[in-house]
Design a protein around this motif. Structure first.
Motif, PDB file in Angstrom:
ATOM      1  N   LEU A 236       0.826  -1.207   0.000  1.00  0.00           N
ATOM      2  CA  LEU A 236       0.000   0.000   0.000  1.00  0.00           C
ATOM      3  C   LEU A 236       0.862   1.260   0.000  1.00  0.00           C
ATOM      4  CD1 LEU A 236      -2.606  -1.145   2.657  1.00  0.00           C
ATOM      5  CD2 LEU A 236      -3.117  -0.658   0.269  1.00  0.00           C
ATOM      6  N   SER A 237       0.419   2.264  -0.733  1.00  0.00           N
ATOM      7  CA  SER A 237       1.127   3.538  -0.740  1.00  0.00           C
ATOM      8  C   SER A 237       0.949   4.240   0.603  1.00  0.00           C
ATOM      9  CB  SER A 237       0.584   4.426  -1.869  1.00  0.00           C
ATOM     10  OG  SER A 237       1.147   5.715  -1.804  1.00  0.00           O
ATOM     11  N   LEU A 238       2.051   4.647   1.209  1.00  0.00           N
ATOM     12  CA  LEU A 238       1.993   5.312   2.514  1.00  0.00           C
ATOM     13  C   LEU A 238       1.833   6.822   2.404  1.00  0.00           C
ATOM     14  CD1 LEU A 238       4.780   3.372   4.470  1.00  0.00           C
ATOM     15  CD2 LEU A 238       2.354   2.826   4.218  1.00  0.00           C
ATOM     16  N   ASP A 239       2.183   7.381   1.264  1.00  0.00           N
ATOM     17  CA  ASP A 239       2.083   8.842   1.096  1.00  0.00           C
ATOM     18  C   ASP A 239       1.123   9.243  -0.019  1.00  0.00           C
ATOM     19  OD1 ASP A 239       3.474   8.082  -1.119  1.00  0.00           O
ATOM     20  OD2 ASP A 239       5.277   9.265  -0.712  1.00  0.00           O
ATOM     21  N   GLY A 240       0.434   8.260  -0.611  1.00  0.00           N
ATOM     22  CA  GLY A 240      -0.525   8.555  -1.656  1.00  0.00           C
ATOM     23  C   GLY A 240       0.046   8.531  -3.059  1.00  0.00           C
ATOM     24  N   ALA A 241       1.359   8.717  -3.181  1.00  0.00           N
ATOM     25  CA  ALA A 241       1.981   8.752  -4.504  1.00  0.00           C
ATOM     26  C   ALA A 241       2.261   7.337  -5.007  1.00  0.00           C
ATOM     27  CB  ALA A 241       3.282   9.551  -4.438  1.00  0.00           C
ATOM     28  N   LEU A 242       2.434   7.216  -6.315  1.00  0.00           N
ATOM     29  CA  LEU A 242       2.840   5.947  -6.888  1.00  0.00           C
ATOM     30  C   LEU A 242       4.278   5.647  -6.480  1.00  0.00           C
ATOM     31  CD1 LEU A 242       1.410   6.307 -10.514  1.00  0.00           C
ATOM     32  CD2 LEU A 242       0.420   5.048  -8.614  1.00  0.00           C
ATOM     33  N   ALA A 243       4.526   4.407  -6.093  1.00  0.00           N
ATOM     34  CA  ALA A 243       5.857   4.014  -5.636  1.00  0.00           C
ATOM     35  C   ALA A 243       6.637   3.350  -6.761  1.00  0.00           C
ATOM     36  CB  ALA A 243       5.734   3.067  -4.447  1.00  0.00           C
ATOM     37  N   GLU A 244       7.937   3.222  -6.559  1.00  0.00           N
ATOM     38  CA  GLU A 244       8.768   2.502  -7.520  1.00  0.00           C
ATOM     39  C   GLU A 244       8.337   1.035  -7.553  1.00  0.00           C
ATOM     40  OE1 GLU A 244      11.333   3.239  -9.702  1.00  0.00           O
ATOM     41  OE2 GLU A 244      10.621   5.289  -9.390  1.00  0.00           O
TER      42      GLU A 244
END
Length: 447
Positions: A236-244
């Motif tokens: 799950l994204s922790l900051d809302g942004a798409l992750a690597e």
């Protein structure tokens, strides 16, 4: 030979019990299993007539047979031998460890559970909590996918509701097999999830034997044509942004892949929400720098009962909009270079997902307000300017009105205490900035 034999009652009862068990296991149970199997085959045949992609024979195999096929594959057998030699244990001990891994990973798919209980539950829960909208949809491209190809849906991971939402919206296509993390290995949830065809993965495991068993199962499912759904971000994204993206599962899929026998087609999926159920838990974990989530079972139960009480008292309101977009499929047979490098493939898929993430009222209003206090008139003007700057994005406008969309997004943020209005000026509440930023970052990449 005809003389009577006197037995104690307890011994007669014991003999009768053994006889009954023997009769049941040798005569009754096989007959019942055969009868139920025939009924199941007929039901699945009728079900396949209305699915775009019929349920694959691989998924209808008995779980015991799948586990045996997995354990006795030469690669897994070699891994068992190597594990025994490296750890100084007998090979039968290593084999039992591999068996435990296989039993943990291999699902026990039930068409009745998936299309009966699971699908109805997913539809009810999705529409109860959200106003669900289908965003960008490449219907023509999806309908032209080779019927013999293995289809894999790849999506960004915003919430545990992702599983429910995509299951609901992909109901007429096929039964999806999800790669599910350790969070779901809780009884009885684990049994339900396994019956719906999901397989469990230990994302942080470094055990070579476990990785070999998992790798081989993923390859078996892919070569067997199982329609799968995975999250390239790995969590799950922790900051809302798409992750690597992470390449673990993708590398397993590409290993030993025979595109001449069966094509593999990836379908990018973008999800977004006006409200993520776990937003506070995720942002708190992000601020602490760990993926330890403060979400105990008791806390979840309290939240469920609270929402149930609001519904019973007529005060329940849905959590805004939830939207899902399906992008153009990517065929590996038509893009052979990507099949040779899991890293390049992962990045390509994430870029495709990024382009189709839906824009909803709350994320867009949060994005604009994060840039500083402003009046309602300024916000409305900035909202229109932002939409004009996103001509290719899927934007959901309630009632097809920009003014109403601003009102919907702003009302949701004010009611949650994320935004306050004073003297005609709107601003983010300082201690809620992380939460506002969480929603803003979900669409930030589009700008």
């Amino acid at each position: 030979m005809t003389a009577p034999v006197t037995l104690p009652l307890w011994l007669f009862a014991l003999i009768f019990a053994f006889a009954a068990v023997s009769f049941a296991t040798h005569f009754l149970f096989p007959s019942v299993r055969w009868f139920l199997r025939r009924r199941l085959e007929k039901a699945v045949a009728r079900l396949n007539e209305r699915l775009e992609r019929p349920i694959e024979p691989f998924r209808l195999l008995r779980r015991y047979d799948l586990i045996q096929r997995l354990l006795y594959h030469p690669e897994v057998t070699q891994a068992i031998v190597e594990y025994a030699a490296k750890n100084g244990v007998r090979e039968d001990v290593a084999f039992e460890k591999a068996r435990r891994y296989a039993r943990e990973i291999v699902p026990s798919f039930s068409a009745f559970t998936y299309f009966g209980l699971g699908l109805r539950g997913a539809r009810w829960l999705s529409n109860t909590l959200y106003r669900v909208r289908l965003g960008h949809h490449e219907a023509d491209a999806l309908s032209t996918i080779d019927p013999e190809a293995t289809v894999i849906f790849v999506m960004n991971h915003r919430s545990n509701m992702d599983y429910v939402l995509v299951t609901h919206l992909a109901a007429n296509r096929s039964a999806l097999s999800y790669a599910v993390g350790e969070w779901a290995q809780v009884w009885p949830l684990s049994q339900l999830i396994r019956a719906m065809g999901a397989y469990f993965i230990r994302r942080k495991s470094r055990d070579a034997l476990y990785r070999k068993v998992l790798r081989r199962y993923v390859q078996m499912a892919t070569s067997g044509g199982v329609t799968q759904a995975i999250f390239p971000e790995g969590g799950l994204s922790l900051d809302g942004a798409l992750a690597e993206p992470k390449v673990g599962l993708l590398s397993y899929i590409l290993d030993d892949l025979d595109l001449a026998a069966r094509d593999v087609v990836f379908v990018p999926v973008g999800l977004n929400y006006d409200r993520v159920l776990e937003d506070k838990v995720l942002t708190k974990a992000g601020q602490s720098g760990t993926r330890r989530f403060d979400a105990s079972v008791s806390r979840v139960i309290r939240g469920v009962f609270h929402q149930f009480w609001l519904r019973m008292t007529g005060r329940f309101h849905r959590f805004g909009y939830a939207a899902v977009s399906f992008g153009a499929p990517l065929s590996l047979r038509a893009n052979v270079p990507l099949a040779g490098d899991a890293t390049d493939l992962a990045r390509d898929l994430m870029s495709r997902i990024a382009r189709i993430v839906p824009v909803l009222p709350v994320p867009l209003v949060a994005y604009l307000l994060m840039r500083g206090p402003q009046s309602r008139a300024d916000l409305a003007a900035a909202f229109s300017a932002a939409l004009d700057a996103l001509p290719d994005a899927h934007v959901h406008l309630p009632r097809n009105s920009r003014e109403y969309a601003v009102e919907v997004g702003l009302r949701a943020l004010i009611e949650r205490g994320i935004v306050h209005e004073q003297d005609g000026r709107l601003a983010i509440v300082p201690d809620q900035a992380a939460l506002a930023n969480y929603y803003a970052r979900s669409i930030e990449h589009l700008f």
